[in-house]
Design a protein around this motif. Structure first.
Motif, PDB file in Angstrom:
ATOM      1  N   GLU A  19       0.807  -1.214   0.000  1.00  0.00           N
ATOM      2  CA  GLU A  19       0.000   0.000   0.000  1.00  0.00           C
ATOM      3  C   GLU A  19       0.842   1.267   0.000  1.00  0.00           C
ATOM      4  OE1 GLU A  19      -1.794  -1.630   3.378  1.00  0.00           O
ATOM      5  OE2 GLU A  19      -3.775  -1.526   2.485  1.00  0.00           O
ATOM      6  N   SER A  20       2.121   1.131   0.337  1.00  0.00           N
ATOM      7  CA  SER A  20       2.975   2.315   0.309  1.00  0.00           C
ATOM      8  C   SER A  20       3.203   2.781  -1.128  1.00  0.00           C
ATOM      9  CB  SER A  20       4.323   2.013   0.939  1.00  0.00           C
ATOM     10  OG  SER A  20       4.161   1.210   2.048  1.00  0.00           O
ATOM     11  N   ALA A  21       3.197   1.855  -2.048  1.00  0.00           N
ATOM     12  CA  ALA A  21       3.535   2.206  -3.438  1.00  0.00           C
ATOM     13  C   ALA A  21       2.357   2.796  -4.201  1.00  0.00           C
ATOM     14  CB  ALA A  21       4.056   0.974  -4.164  1.00  0.00           C
ATOM     15  N   GLY A  22       1.154   2.507  -3.739  1.00  0.00           N
ATOM     16  CA  GLY A  22       0.003   3.021  -4.463  1.00  0.00           C
ATOM     17  C   GLY A  22      -1.282   2.482  -3.880  1.00  0.00           C
ATOM     18  N   THR A  23      -2.384   2.782  -4.535  1.00  0.00           N
ATOM     19  CA  THR A  23      -3.679   2.243  -4.122  1.00  0.00           C
ATOM     20  C   THR A  23      -4.187   1.390  -5.277  1.00  0.00           C
ATOM     21  OG1 THR A  23      -4.010   4.273  -2.902  1.00  0.00           O
ATOM     22  CG2 THR A  23      -5.915   2.880  -3.157  1.00  0.00           C
ATOM     23  N   TRP A  24      -4.545   0.161  -4.949  1.00  0.00           N
ATOM     24  CA  TRP A  24      -4.750  -0.858  -5.986  1.00  0.00           C
ATOM     25  C   TRP A  24      -6.202  -1.325  -5.981  1.00  0.00           C
ATOM     26  CZ3 TRP A  24       0.020  -1.690  -8.331  1.00  0.00           C
ATOM     27  CH2 TRP A  24       1.132  -1.229  -7.610  1.00  0.00           C
ATOM     28  N   LEU A  25      -6.815  -1.357  -7.133  1.00  0.00           N
ATOM     29  CA  LEU A  25      -8.231  -1.750  -7.177  1.00  0.00           C
ATOM     30  C   LEU A  25      -8.378  -3.267  -7.141  1.00  0.00           C
ATOM     31  CD1 LEU A  25      -9.039  -2.818 -10.274  1.00  0.00           C
ATOM     32  CD2 LEU A  25      -8.840  -0.413 -10.785  1.00  0.00           C
ATOM     33  N   ASN A  26      -9.603  -3.721  -6.989  1.00  0.00           N
ATOM     34  CA  ASN A  26      -9.859  -5.158  -6.930  1.00  0.00           C
ATOM     35  C   ASN A  26     -10.469  -5.609  -8.250  1.00  0.00           C
ATOM     36  OD1 ASN A  26     -11.202  -7.718  -6.461  1.00  0.00           O
ATOM     37  ND2 ASN A  26     -10.596  -7.408  -4.345  1.00  0.00           N
ATOM     38  N   VAL A  27      -9.616  -6.127  -9.134  1.00  0.00           N
ATOM     39  CA  VAL A  27     -10.103  -6.483 -10.473  1.00  0.00           C
ATOM     40  C   VAL A  27     -11.000  -7.726 -10.430  1.00  0.00           C
ATOM     41  CG1 VAL A  27      -8.059  -7.808 -11.187  1.00  0.00           C
ATOM     42  CG2 VAL A  27      -9.465  -6.698 -12.915  1.00  0.00           C
ATOM     43  N   GLY A  28     -10.784  -8.579  -9.431  1.00  0.00           N
ATOM     44  CA  GLY A  28     -11.673  -9.744  -9.283  1.00  0.00           C
ATOM     45  C   GLY A  28     -13.112  -9.288  -9.099  1.00  0.00           C
ATOM     46  N   PHE A  29     -13.304  -8.243  -8.309  1.00  0.00           N
ATOM     47  CA  PHE A  29     -14.651  -7.692  -8.084  1.00  0.00           C
ATOM     48  C   PHE A  29     -15.198  -7.053  -9.364  1.00  0.00           C
ATOM     49  CE2 PHE A  29     -14.888  -6.797  -3.190  1.00  0.00           C
ATOM     50  CZ  PHE A  29     -14.906  -8.156  -2.954  1.00  0.00           C
ATOM     51  N   VAL A  30     -14.315  -6.429 -10.151  1.00  0.00           N
ATOM     52  CA  VAL A  30     -14.791  -5.805 -11.398  1.00  0.00           C
ATOM     53  C   VAL A  30     -15.377  -6.891 -12.314  1.00  0.00           C
ATOM     54  CG1 VAL A  30     -14.130  -4.444 -13.430  1.00  0.00           C
ATOM     55  CG2 VAL A  30     -13.115  -3.910 -11.199  1.00  0.00           C
ATOM     56  N   TYR A  31     -14.731  -8.051 -12.319  1.00  0.00           N
ATOM     57  CA  TYR A  31     -15.260  -9.178 -13.103  1.00  0.00           C
ATOM     58  C   TYR A  31     -16.572  -9.703 -12.511  1.00  0.00           C
ATOM     59  CZ  TYR A  31     -11.257  -9.981 -16.206  1.00  0.00           C
ATOM     60  OH  TYR A  31     -10.309  -9.861 -17.179  1.00  0.00           O
ATOM     61  N   VAL A  32     -16.548  -9.970 -11.200  1.00  0.00           N
ATOM     62  CA  VAL A  32     -17.744 -10.562 -10.579  1.00  0.00           C
ATOM     63  C   VAL A  32     -18.925  -9.591 -10.702  1.00  0.00           C
ATOM     64  CG1 VAL A  32     -18.725 -11.367  -8.392  1.00  0.00           C
ATOM     65  CG2 VAL A  32     -16.406 -12.040  -9.014  1.00  0.00           C
ATOM     66  N   ALA A  33     -18.646  -8.301 -10.491  1.00  0.00           N
ATOM     67  CA  ALA A  33     -19.721  -7.292 -10.599  1.00  0.00           C
ATOM     68  C   ALA A  33     -20.268  -7.241 -12.018  1.00  0.00           C
ATOM     69  CB  ALA A  33     -19.182  -5.916 -10.185  1.00  0.00           C
ATOM     70  N   GLY A  34     -19.376  -7.343 -13.006  1.00  0.00           N
ATOM     71  CA  GLY A  34     -19.815  -7.320 -14.412  1.00  0.00           C
ATOM     72  C   GLY A  34     -20.803  -8.450 -14.693  1.00  0.00           C
ATOM     73  N   SER A  35     -20.472  -9.649 -14.212  1.00  0.00           N
ATOM     74  CA  SER A  35     -21.358 -10.793 -14.470  1.00  0.00           C
ATOM     75  C   SER A  35     -22.663 -10.674 -13.695  1.00  0.00           C
ATOM     76  CB  SER A  35     -20.653 -12.105 -14.099  1.00  0.00           C
ATOM     77  OG  SER A  35     -19.622 -12.335 -15.011  1.00  0.00           O
ATOM     78  N   LEU A  36     -22.572 -10.163 -12.466  1.00  0.00           N
ATOM     79  CA  LEU A  36     -23.803  -9.993 -11.677  1.00  0.00           C
ATOM     80  C   LEU A  36     -24.747  -9.016 -12.380  1.00  0.00           C
ATOM     81  CD1 LEU A  36     -22.357  -9.732  -8.041  1.00  0.00           C
ATOM     82  CD2 LEU A  36     -23.948 -11.497  -8.855  1.00  0.00           C
ATOM     83  N   ARG A  37     -24.172  -7.915 -12.849  1.00  0.00           N
ATOM     84  CA  ARG A  37     -25.040  -6.910 -13.495  1.00  0.00           C
ATOM     85  C   ARG A  37     -25.648  -7.450 -14.776  1.00  0.00           C
ATOM     86  NH1 ARG A  37     -22.452  -1.063 -13.550  1.00  0.00           N
ATOM     87  NH2 ARG A  37     -21.363  -2.093 -15.209  1.00  0.00           N
ATOM     88  N   ALA A  38     -24.822  -8.198 -15.532  1.00  0.00           N
ATOM     89  CA  ALA A  38     -25.340  -8.773 -16.779  1.00  0.00           C
ATOM     90  C   ALA A  38     -26.509  -9.711 -16.489  1.00  0.00           C
ATOM     91  CB  ALA A  38     -24.227  -9.499 -17.518  1.00  0.00           C
ATOM     92  N   ALA A  39     -26.515 -10.287 -15.282  1.00  0.00           N
ATOM     93  CA  ALA A  39     -27.606 -11.199 -14.909  1.00  0.00           C
ATOM     94  C   ALA A  39     -28.757 -10.456 -14.225  1.00  0.00           C
ATOM     95  CB  ALA A  39     -27.060 -12.291 -13.991  1.00  0.00           C
ATOM     96  N   ALA A 190       4.548   5.878  -6.767  1.00  0.00           N
ATOM     97  CA  ALA A 190       5.932   5.855  -7.249  1.00  0.00           C
ATOM     98  C   ALA A 190       6.077   6.578  -8.591  1.00  0.00           C
ATOM     99  CB  ALA A 190       6.405   4.414  -7.369  1.00  0.00           C
ATOM    100  N   LYS A 191       4.968   7.007  -9.181  1.00  0.00           N
ATOM    101  CA  LYS A 191       5.045   7.707 -10.462  1.00  0.00           C
ATOM    102  C   LYS A 191       4.090   8.901 -10.424  1.00  0.00           C
ATOM    103  CE  LYS A 191       4.884   6.464 -15.342  1.00  0.00           C
ATOM    104  NZ  LYS A 191       6.214   6.664 -15.862  1.00  0.00           N
ATOM    105  N   ASN A 192       4.411   9.839  -9.564  1.00  0.00           N
ATOM    106  CA  ASN A 192       3.639  11.089  -9.486  1.00  0.00           C
ATOM    107  C   ASN A 192       2.141  10.889  -9.341  1.00  0.00           C
ATOM    108  OD1 ASN A 192       5.802  12.783  -9.682  1.00  0.00           O
ATOM    109  ND2 ASN A 192       5.838  12.612 -11.939  1.00  0.00           N
ATOM    110  N   ASN A 193       1.740   9.904  -8.591  1.00  0.00           N
ATOM    111  CA  ASN A 193       0.315   9.641  -8.385  1.00  0.00           C
ATOM    112  C   ASN A 193      -0.470   9.447  -9.669  1.00  0.00           C
ATOM    113  OD1 ASN A 193       0.288   9.622  -5.545  1.00  0.00           O
ATOM    114  ND2 ASN A 193       0.555  11.849  -5.572  1.00  0.00           N
ATOM    115  N   ALA A 194       0.155   8.776 -10.626  1.00  0.00           N
ATOM    116  CA  ALA A 194      -0.535   8.484 -11.898  1.00  0.00           C
ATOM    117  C   ALA A 194      -1.765   7.617 -11.631  1.00  0.00           C
ATOM    118  CB  ALA A 194       0.411   7.754 -12.838  1.00  0.00           C
TER     119      ALA A 194
END
Ligand code: B12
Ligand code: SF4
Length: 507
Positions: A19-39, A190-194
């Motif tokens: 967490e020191s290097a950045g803030t990381w999203l949860n791509v597993g949830f992006v997939y699961v949410a996509g399928s839930l919404r499609a249903a 680590a890269k100017n808050n990209a």
């Protein structure tokens, strides 16, 4: 039963490491949410962990969304918090259906359900997209979850585990819920808050490393998205959400050289411009020496390779299927391509001593990655190596299974000694690195200075770095200037979660 609203919530676990290097999203949830919404389900993607939310805020958000289902994700280090989360959901409303997924839940479902069946309704074993939708559809239709593959649950005083679910065949066809992501929080310090995304171009690994959970999770298989589909997603993320840097969640994105070259070529041809951080195997880097320039041109800026050990006997015990000499060669190739090289060494094995750890640090300096991390082996209870480590496992407190806090006690060291030696190893490695900063290309120097900033301002290593750098005269002027402005520990990082704060690798 009528289920419509599903809250996907990350457990608020923090080891403070990546967490020191950045803030990381949860791509597993992006997939699961996509399928839930499609249903037809409504979804709240709620990354409580990355938002640094505490229990009262989590409770408030659950109450506000008023979900029918609270589903969470449990790897070993985060399972205790995930269980607390589902207990909270039941406390808020006993009617809420609670679900756990991910690697720890997949393998330790029996232990979890035996202990927590009052608050854990279902465990999804393996991939979530099809299984979760099938479960909720089944509940809505008044069916029997025992007919849904890939589940475990408690019934009549015992654990029921349904047959394994089939792997999803067409990864390109999976819908993604990128619009649900709370983008502003995801930045790469680590890269100017990209603006930072995590993307998945493939799933799995065919290797058999004995300490690793991932080959087990994906049953030693490898599946991939097509280059066109994956590159189009990067363009979408860039254009719609301003993504500048993307980390690949893949275990081995380069596994199929032909596919990987196509991805690189498409990124170059279409000038995608999104920088990539990735992990792969040493042997793929050796294989791809001739196309490292293309990696760089396509935007690959950072490659992590798991060296794990400098000793062939340990590599063989780990079933790593690499030779000691190959690791140095792979790191040289990455460095020569002017890509940031990163590796880690798995330490804290039963035979380790301060001397053996010091020897690894010397070899790490010789291997010369830009970043080297000295990890404490975490004995996943389901890993093949576990029986070997079991006699030395000092605690079953899974919150400590985060690769930083020692859990395995070496024969001739205490856990405290080991922790100290691991800290010293990082300190010695990075001191050496920063003393030789001038050897790096200009952009790498700049990058490493931002890493130093993170180390001294966001890391529990701050104290050690400070004392070691009192003799700052040995340091290049840019480093000395940065040290002068040193602010001690913790800037910008919430404190007080009882875990050490470190700067460490892409996990
Ligand atoms: C991205 C990532 C992270 C992100 C998580 C971001 C977030 N907001 O949640 C960050 C960088 C924060 C992170 C942190 C850590 N991580 Co991490 N991380 C990964 C990584 C690289 C990719 C995971 C991923 O996205 N995979 C791709 C998606 C598509 O797959 P998935 O997550 O498995 O999800 C699928 C299924 O599992 C399932 N599923 C997952 N969750 C759920 C939930 C439900 C309800 C359902 C139904 C299904 C389901 O469905 C999904 C789609 O099919 C993996 C390594 C790897 N290659 O997998 C390590 C990994 C998961 N991390 C690991 C560890 C140890 C950590 C840390 C403890 C490391 C550390 N010391 O800091 C920390 C803990 C978190 C913290 N806050 O301190 C370990 C876990 C090992 C284990 N067996 O328990 C892994 C496997 C890496 C490793 N070294 O072995 N991590
Ligand atoms: S450590 Fe890496 S190469 Fe080894 S099995 Fe796990 S994912 Fe595969």
């Amino acid at each position: 039963m009528s289920i419509k609203r599903v809250a996907l919530i990350t457990p608020p676990y923090h080891s403070g490491v990546v967490e020191s290097a950045g803030t990381w999203l949860n791509v597993g949830f992006v997939y699961v949410a996509g399928s839930l919404r499609a249903a037809g389900y409504q979804v709240d993607y709620y990354d409580a962990m990355s938002l640094w939310h505490k229990w009262p805020e989590i409770e408030a958000r659950i109450r506000a969304f008023n979900p029918d289902v609270v589903a969470t994700t449990s790897y070993t280090a985060s399972v205790a918090h995930a269980l607390e989360l589902t207990a909270l959901a039941k406390k808020i409303n006993p009617e809420i259906v609670t679900v756990h997924g991910n690697v720890h839940a997949t393998f330790c479902f029996d232990e979890m359900l035996q202990a927590e069946h009052d608050t854990v309704d279902f465990i999804v074993r393996g991939e979530g997209e099809v299984t979760l939708v099938s479960l909720l559809d089944c509940l809505n239709a008044g069916g029997d979850p025992a007919d849904v593959p890939g589940l475990a649950f408690w019934r009549d005083g015992a654990v029921v585990a349904t047959p394994k679910a089939a792997n999803i065949k067409d990864l390109d066809a999976l819908p993604m819920a990128w619009d649900l992501v709370e983008w502003p929080i995801y930045t790469y310090r680590a890269k100017n808050n990209a603006r930072l995304a995590i993307v998945s171009s493939s799933r799995g690994c065919m290797e058999k490393c004995s300490f690793c959970s991932q080959q087990l999770f994906w049953s030693q298989s490898w599946r991939a998205r097509s280059p066109e589909n994956f590159v189009a997603e990067l363009e979408l993320l860039r254009d719609s959400y301003g993504v500048e840097v993307a980390m690949l969640s893949d275990e081995i994105p380069t596994f199929d050289r032909e596919r990987w070259v196509k991805i690189l070529d498409l990124m170059i041809e279409r000038k995608v411009g999104v920088k990539l951080l990735l992990e792969t195997r040493v042997d793929d880097i050796l294989r791809d020496e001739d196309i490292m320039g293309r990696y760089r041109e396509a935007g690959v800026e950072h490659i992590y390779v798991g060296v794990e050990s400098c000793d062939q006997a340990t590599l063989d015990l780990f079933n790593k299927n690499t030779k000691v000499g190959q690791s140095k060669a792979a790191i040289d190739i990455i460095n020569n391509a002017d890509i940031v090289s990163e590796t880690s060494f798995v330490l804290g094995m039963p035979n380790d001593t301060p001397e053996s750890i010091a020897a690894v640090v010397e070899l790490a300096k010789h291997y010369n990655p830009d970043m080297g991390f000295f990890l404490a082996i975490a004995p996943w209870p389901y890993a093949e190596l576990y029986p070997e480590l079991e006699p030395y496992v000092a605690t079953k407190d899974y919150r400590k299974y985060n690769l930083v806090e020692p859990v395995v006690k070496p024969k001739n060291m205490t856990l405290q000694e080991l922790e100290r030696e691991l800290g010293k190893a990082a300190q010695k490695f990075f001191m050496h690195k920063f003393q030789n900063l001038h050897e790096l290309s200009p952009w790498k120097q700049e990058f490493m200075l931002s890493v130093l900033d993170l180390l001294i301002n966001h890391s529990y290593l701050a104290g050690q770095m400070k004392s070691a750098m009192r003799e700052g005269k040995e340091m290049p002027p840019e480093v000395r200037a940065l040290l002068k402005g040193m602010q001690g520990r913790g800037k910008g990082m919430p404190e007080g979660d009882g875990h050490p704060h470190n700067f460490a690798p892409i996990p």
